[in-house]
Design an enzyme around this catalytic site. Sequence first.
Site, PDB file in Angstrom:
ATOM      1  CB  CYS A 171      -0.846   0.448   1.171  1.00  0.00           C
ATOM      2  SG  CYS A 171      -1.557   1.454   1.454  1.00  0.00           S
TER       3      CYS A 171
ATOM      4  CB  CYS B  92      -2.131  21.350   5.583  1.00  0.00           C
ATOM      5  SG  CYS B  92      -2.200  21.476   3.380  1.00  0.00           S
TER       6      CYS B  92
END
Length: 388
Positions: free
Chosen positions: A14, A345
Amino acid sequence: MGYKTYTCPIARDCGGCEWLAVPYPIQLRRKQEQVEGLLGEMAAADGCELEPIRGMDEPLRYRHKAATPFAHGARGRVLCGFYAAGTHRIVPCRDCLVEDPRARRILGAVAQTAERLHIPPYDEDRGVGVLRHAVVRCGYATDDVLLTLVTRVDELRGAERLVSELRAACPEVTSIVQNVNDRRTNAILGRRCHTLYGPGHMHDRLLGCTFEIGPTSFYQTNPAQTEVLYRLALEGAAGARRVLDAYCGTGTIGICAAAESPDAQVVGVEQVSGAVACARRNAEANGVAQRCRFVAADATAWMAGAGREERFDVVIMDPPRAGSTPEFLAGVAALAPGRVVYVSCNVITQARDLELLRERGYRLTRVAPVDMFPHTKHVESVVTLERR
């Protein structure tokens, strides 16, 4: 004493949690060092201490939004899961350590139902098929669950049966929406939505305020740490009577500021008109509509135009990862608010923008990193500046 670590059977394929094998205290130390490397020098020059990073007590099950692509499998199967790192090969996943426990089960049920009903998944190479993605949002402080089915076509044949079977398999889902994305693009969501079941949106709460969340609304993925992030922003804006909430999205920070201070007047600026409409409904729902005004405009263009006629005590800015623009920052300096609260962010672009604000007469008074995404390299920070 050894540190606790976490394991996941698909972690290698993943690649989403690239630091999963790294003990969490070491992850936090690395992120602290990253922020210190980018902001430490200017903080020290301004006489400002860089605070310890705010991490999670238990860095699991924090993601309340999850998504999956769909693809053809052998013998007519519909595959779902995650894209393997750097590819569009789907890695099947039944459960994810960092997602709300409901999410992956619901996404799996969509794949199984589509398979039974012979709804073909999208083939991105040929641009054919129907079902592209599914996105699920699970309430943090509510039991609402919003499921969005992203299709290539407007007409979803057998929609009533699909909805009926999904409701039977996932009774916790409170709304099902079809989003249409007919473009040849890697973007998940398109522009058009059709409500198939329920109100077509969900609600959640942050810092005591209730927010409507639609299929295309921006809403933080980790609500627990979002409350930490917003609390830091509100502390930076404490006592302000006139607040500008730039890049306001659905109005979350500005509405929380208005709810916290009965004297605060808030102006929110956001270029996505649908988000602005949602912000206005959120202000009404929280009883602060008389003190919150939301404007649909590009933040930079608004600052260069109508914003020049305004006066603010504090500017709160939460731009996208690319950061702000020199023109917007020049506009902030021209407004000359006593304080600026910069929520970011991406500390790299934040550091660039902070240098411009410092050149225009501001100094750092507080730097507070926040870990919004444990087991990844991402780190957020809230920086408060004061006019010299």
